[in-house]
Design a protein around this motif. Structure first.
Motif, short mmCIF file in Angstrom:
data_model
loop_
_atom_site.label_atom_id
_atom_site.label_comp_id
_atom_site.label_asym_id
_atom_site.label_seq_id
_atom_site.Cartn_x
_atom_site.Cartn_y
_atom_site.Cartn_z
N GLN A 186 55.99 24.50 13.68
CA GLN A 186 56.15 25.16 12.39
C GLN A 186 56.01 24.18 11.10
O GLN A 186 55.27 24.48 10.12
N LEU A 187 56.36 23.01 11.26
CA LEU A 187 56.29 22.17 10.12
C LEU A 187 54.65 21.66 10.17
O LEU A 187 54.35 21.58 8.99
N VAL A 188 54.11 21.60 11.05
CA VAL A 188 52.57 21.01 10.85
C VAL A 188 51.93 22.19 10.52
O VAL A 188 51.07 21.83 9.60
N GLU A 189 52.11 23.30 10.81
CA GLU A 189 51.40 24.51 10.10
C GLU A 189 51.73 24.77 8.76
O GLU A 189 50.97 24.86 8.04
N TYR A 190 52.90 24.53 8.35
CA TYR A 190 53.35 24.61 7.02
C TYR A 190 52.68 23.56 6.07
O TYR A 190 52.20 23.62 5.00
N LYS A 191 52.54 22.37 6.64
CA LYS A 191 51.88 21.21 6.07
C LYS A 191 50.38 21.44 5.91
O LYS A 191 49.96 21.00 4.74
N ARG A 192 49.74 22.22 6.91
CA ARG A 192 48.16 22.39 6.67
C ARG A 192 48.18 23.57 5.60
O ARG A 192 47.32 23.47 4.96
N ILE A 193 49.06 24.46 5.50
CA ILE A 193 49.09 25.51 4.27
C ILE A 193 49.25 24.66 3.34
O ILE A 193 48.45 25.07 1.95
N GLN A 194 50.25 23.65 3.02
CA GLN A 194 50.25 22.78 1.87
C GLN A 194 49.05 21.97 1.21
O GLN A 194 48.79 22.33 0.17
N GLU A 195 48.44 21.79 2.26
CA GLU A 195 47.19 20.70 1.78
C GLU A 195 46.21 21.87 1.38
O GLU A 195 45.19 21.56 0.53
N ALA A 196 46.09 22.78 2.15
CA ALA A 196 45.05 23.77 1.59
C ALA A 196 45.20 24.23 0.37
O ALA A 196 44.34 24.69 -0.44
N ALA A 197 46.60 24.69 -0.04
CA ALA A 197 46.94 25.20 -1.25
C ALA A 197 46.66 23.92 -2.61
O ALA A 197 46.08 24.24 -3.39
N LYS A 198 46.88 22.84 -2.05
CA LYS A 198 46.57 21.77 -3.06
C LYS A 198 45.11 21.48 -3.34
O LYS A 198 44.78 21.35 -4.44
N VAL A 199 44.47 21.89 -2.11
CA VAL A 199 42.90 21.69 -2.44
C VAL A 199 42.22 22.87 -3.57
O VAL A 199 41.57 22.63 -4.38
N LEU A 200 42.91 24.18 -2.99
CA LEU A 200 42.60 25.30 -3.99
C LEU A 200 43.09 25.08 -5.36
O LEU A 200 42.47 25.34 -6.39
N LYS A 201 44.37 24.49 -5.57
CA LYS A 201 44.63 24.21 -6.98
C LYS A 201 43.82 23.19 -7.58
O LYS A 201 43.43 23.22 -9.01
N GLU A 202 43.07 22.21 -7.11
CA GLU A 202 42.45 21.17 -7.43
C GLU A 202 41.09 21.79 -7.91
O GLU A 202 40.52 21.48 -9.04
N MET A 203 40.64 22.63 -7.19
CA MET A 203 39.51 23.56 -7.41
C MET A 203 39.72 24.30 -8.68
O MET A 203 38.72 24.41 -9.52
N GLU A 204 40.84 24.78 -8.89
CA GLU A 204 41.08 25.70 -9.90
C GLU A 204 41.30 25.08 -11.29
O GLU A 204 40.65 25.25 -12.20
N ASN A 205 41.74 23.66 -11.31
CA ASN A 205 41.86 22.96 -12.32
C ASN A 205 40.34 22.35 -12.70
O ASN A 205 39.99 22.36 -14.04
N GLU A 206 39.43 22.12 -11.69
CA GLU A 206 37.98 21.65 -12.07
C GLU A 206 37.33 22.77 -12.87
O GLU A 206 36.70 22.56 -13.80
N ARG A 207 37.82 23.91 -12.10
CA ARG A 207 36.99 25.20 -12.73
C ARG A 207 37.42 25.52 -14.36
O ARG A 207 36.67 25.86 -15.05
#
Length: 257
Positions: A104-125
């Motif tokens: 569960q922790l590994v899967e949740y960490k992956r989701i957090q990292e993906a959300a972080k990337v999407l947030k950075e893309m949103e900020n760049e946009r």
């Protein structure tokens, strides 16, 4: 077993859930997520809940459920490694009680990292300026055609009407061998027609004239393509004297027949 670290000072941050809090504790304790020291993690987790209680903060049920899960896993880790009966289920020697929690922790960490990337893309946009859609209806103006010019819509309508008319005139049953001509051959036939009409001092030929010999779909398409190619070569052009009137093919002066 890792050495017990110094007491961890926990800042009461806003976590999104018990898994988020556990990942924070793992990061602060600097331990491997795949080899969680359950004693230390459980103590620090309970310390966090205790701090929340002292501040009279409401503790959500999922935090309490995770606390019970951690205590249970820690208890299993302390038992001798042999077949044991817990909650009416047998756990064989060698099975890691932390397995489901780690997954569960590994899967949740992956989701957090993906959300972080999407947030950075949103900020760049957000650094780009986007023009809002504008109403351009008032700026639309119909460009009038020159006298005698024909639109592509006029050509398609004329072609459709001519085909319907020819189909109505065609016999119900026809059995005959039809010759297949290429576009180039049809272009030659069209220019030959203009040669004959030119001798009669006639430079215009009705659009429908070239479709009357063969009313099959293949022949109509082939003839229409030949006309368009001759227009492209500036040998002929389409002309319409009256709006919505009959369309003619006209030989351009100076074209080589």
């Amino acid at each position: 077993m890792l050495e017990k670290p110094d007491t961890l000072t926990i800042k009461l941050e806003a976590f999104e859930g018990p898994l988020d809090l556990l990942l924070h504790l793992i990061k602060e304790l600097k331990v491997d997520i795949l080899d969680i020291p359950m004693i230390e993690i459980t103590e620090q987790y309970l310390q966090y809940l205790h701090a929340m209680q002292e501040l009279s903060l409401d503790i959500a049920g999922d935090y309490l459920l995770m606390a019970a899960t951690l205590v249970e896993i820690k208890s299993r880790m302390l038992l001798p490694k042999k077949t044991m009966l817990i909650d009416e289920e047998f756990y064989e020697d060698g099975q890691d009680p932390r397995e489901e929690l780690i997954r569960q922790l590994v899967e949740y960490k992956r989701i957090q990292e993906a959300a972080k990337v999407l947030k950075e893309m949103e900020n760049e946009r957000g650094d780009y300026f986007t023009k809002l859609p504008a109403e351009l209806e008032n700026f639309r103006h119909a460009i009038p055609l020159n006298p005698g010019e024909v639109t592509k819509e006029d050509l398609l309508v004329a072609l459709q009407r001519m085909y319907v008319r020819l189909q109505k005139r065609a016999p119900l049953q026809v059995e005959m061998d039809k010759e297949v001509f290429s576009v180039e051959e049809t272009m030659d036939d069209i220019m030959e027609e203009f040669n004959q009409k030119f001798e009669e001092n006639q430079l215009q030929i009705p659009f429908t004239h070239f479709f009357e010999k063969n009313a099959s779909k293949k022949a109509i398409v082939n003839t229409f393509l030949a006309m368009l190619e001759l227009v492209n070569q500036k040998k002929i052009w389409f002309r319409q004297e009256v709006l919505y009137g009959e369309i003619f093919l006209e030989r351009l002066l100076g074209s080589v027949l």
